[in-house]
Write a protein that holds these residues in place. Structure first.
Motif, PDB file in Angstrom:
ATOM      1  N   THR A 124      -3.300   2.039 -11.617  1.00  0.00           N
ATOM      2  CA  THR A 124      -4.353   1.445 -11.284  1.00  0.00           C
ATOM      3  C   THR A 124      -5.512   2.058 -12.151  1.00  0.00           C
ATOM      4  O   THR A 124      -5.597   3.354 -12.064  1.00  0.00           O
ATOM      5  N   GLU A 181       3.835   1.693  -1.294  1.00  0.00           N
ATOM      6  CA  GLU A 181       4.244   2.000  -2.594  1.00  0.00           C
ATOM      7  C   GLU A 181       3.385   2.339  -3.758  1.00  0.00           C
ATOM      8  O   GLU A 181       3.691   2.538  -4.653  1.00  0.00           O
ATOM      9  N   GLN A 182       2.117   2.652  -3.443  1.00  0.00           N
ATOM     10  CA  GLN A 182       1.066   3.571  -4.153  1.00  0.00           C
ATOM     11  C   GLN A 182       1.797   5.047  -4.190  1.00  0.00           C
ATOM     12  O   GLN A 182       1.309   5.823  -5.443  1.00  0.00           O
ATOM     13  N   PHE A 230      -6.823   6.764  -2.395  1.00  0.00           N
ATOM     14  CA  PHE A 230      -5.791   6.552  -3.140  1.00  0.00           C
ATOM     15  C   PHE A 230      -4.907   7.893  -2.999  1.00  0.00           C
ATOM     16  O   PHE A 230      -3.528   7.733  -2.996  1.00  0.00           O
ATOM     17  N   THR A 247       2.695   6.773  -7.822  1.00  0.00           N
ATOM     18  CA  THR A 247       1.946   6.150  -8.926  1.00  0.00           C
ATOM     19  C   THR A 247       0.671   6.951  -9.390  1.00  0.00           C
ATOM     20  O   THR A 247       0.248   7.851  -8.711  1.00  0.00           O
ATOM     21  N   VAL A 267      -7.543   0.098  -2.487  1.00  0.00           N
ATOM     22  CA  VAL A 267      -6.199   0.423  -2.488  1.00  0.00           C
ATOM     23  C   VAL A 267      -5.390  -0.986  -2.124  1.00  0.00           C
ATOM     24  O   VAL A 267      -4.346  -1.108  -2.680  1.00  0.00           O
ATOM     25  N   VAL A 313       0.973  -1.404   0.225  1.00  0.00           N
ATOM     26  CA  VAL A 313      -0.085  -0.155  -0.096  1.00  0.00           C
ATOM     27  C   VAL A 313       0.866   1.148  -0.023  1.00  0.00           C
ATOM     28  O   VAL A 313       0.673   2.319  -0.730  1.00  0.00           O
ATOM     29  N   ALA A 344      -2.747  -2.943  -4.601  1.00  0.00           N
ATOM     30  CA  ALA A 344      -1.384  -3.153  -4.315  1.00  0.00           C
ATOM     31  C   ALA A 344      -1.075  -4.393  -3.954  1.00  0.00           C
ATOM     32  O   ALA A 344       0.440  -4.651  -3.777  1.00  0.00           O
ATOM     33  N   ALA A 365      -1.065   8.452  -4.143  1.00  0.00           N
ATOM     34  CA  ALA A 365      -1.031   8.344  -5.393  1.00  0.00           C
ATOM     35  C   ALA A 365      -1.678   9.570  -6.057  1.00  0.00           C
ATOM     36  O   ALA A 365      -2.197  10.389  -5.103  1.00  0.00           O
ATOM     37  N   ALA A 402      -3.610   6.855 -10.562  1.00  0.00           N
ATOM     38  CA  ALA A 402      -4.515   5.892 -10.412  1.00  0.00           C
ATOM     39  C   ALA A 402      -5.763   6.810 -11.280  1.00  0.00           C
ATOM     40  O   ALA A 402      -5.770   8.079 -10.989  1.00  0.00           O
TER      41      ALA A 402
END
Length: 253
Positions: free
Chosen positions: A80, A5-6, A28, A9, A226, A3, A230, A33, A11
């Protein structure tokens, strides 16, 4: 991907104007994110931007537009995608529907998922990407007051299953998931549905809701979305693509 490591990123979330979509976008952002949020109402999108900050990029548009799906995937290459947009079903017995009210969820919910999963496969999204589509518990049990809603949501599940099979067949590494949430009167749509079914059964709305037991909340849905995106362990070929979701969490179908 954990989680945490979102962070960093991107989405893409459709249907961010209300309920589960809004909660998913917020979850997110909280996980670090950048969220591209798609909705129809400019005012609602701007309010959400003010609430979530610069990590939220509002986009006004139709989630069932195939050109927009392709454009957003190519422009943002999200890790995502969460497909939460859908038509609010008209709640009435089948004989009181017209074809236009009956087919509403096919024209929005199914069209959306078809175009987005097709675009994700054709692009394709990078290996490790996750595309989650909201189906419904009604896909398993039916929904006699909501016209074509249950059948449309069953087809959303099938589309995710088909796309997952194609991802495996072509070794794309894209995870496709369908989530079938329980009816929840913690959202506007769920409140209307619960009231309609209570009246249909001749019981008070509050008694109907109490009989449902623990309720699935938007915040729980966002947390689960999430975590689902993940968790690479869910990408094994033998694992389920479709999951029911209740207050107790995910369960494979």
């Amino acid at each position: 991907m954990s989680v945490k490591e979102q962070a960093g990123t991107t989405a893409v979330v459709t249907g961010v104007g209300r309920g589960f979509g809004r909660a998913t976008a917020a979850a997110f952002v909280s996980a670090g994110a950048r969220v591209v949020g798609l909705g129809r109402d400019v005012e609602v999108l701007e309010k959400l931007r003010a609430e979530l900050g610069d990590a939220f990029l509002p986009v006004r548009g139709d989630a069932a537009d195939p050109d927009l799906a392709t454009e957003l995937l190519r422009r943002h290459t999200p890790a995502t995608v969460v497909l939460s947009a859908g038509a609010a079903p008209v709640m009435r017995p089948v004989q009181d529907h017209t074809w236009d009210t009956f087919r509403a969820n096919w024209e929005v919910d199914v069209r959306q998922v078809f175009h987005w999963v097709r675009a994700a496969l054709l692009m394709p999204l990078p290996p490790g990407s996750t595309v989650v589509a909201f189906s419904s518990g009604a896909a398993l049990r039916g929904s006699p007051l909501s016209g074509g809603y249950a059948g449309a949501k069953a087809t959303v599940r099938f589309l995710s299953e088909y796309a997952a099979a194609e991802s495996r067949r072509h070794a794309l590494g894209i995870r496709f998931r369908a989530v079938l949430p329980a009816l929840s009167p913690t959202t506007d749509l769920g409140t209307e549905a619960a009231a309609a079914y209570a009246a249909y059964q001749g019981v008070a709305a509050d008694a109907f809701v109490r009989a449902m037991g623990p309720l699935l909340t938007p915040e729980k849905v966002g947390e689960v979305m999430v975590a689902l995106a993940a968790d690479p362990a869910r990408d094994q070929a033998q694992d389920a693509v479709s999951y029911t979701l209740s207050a107790g969490g995910l369960q494979p179908v």
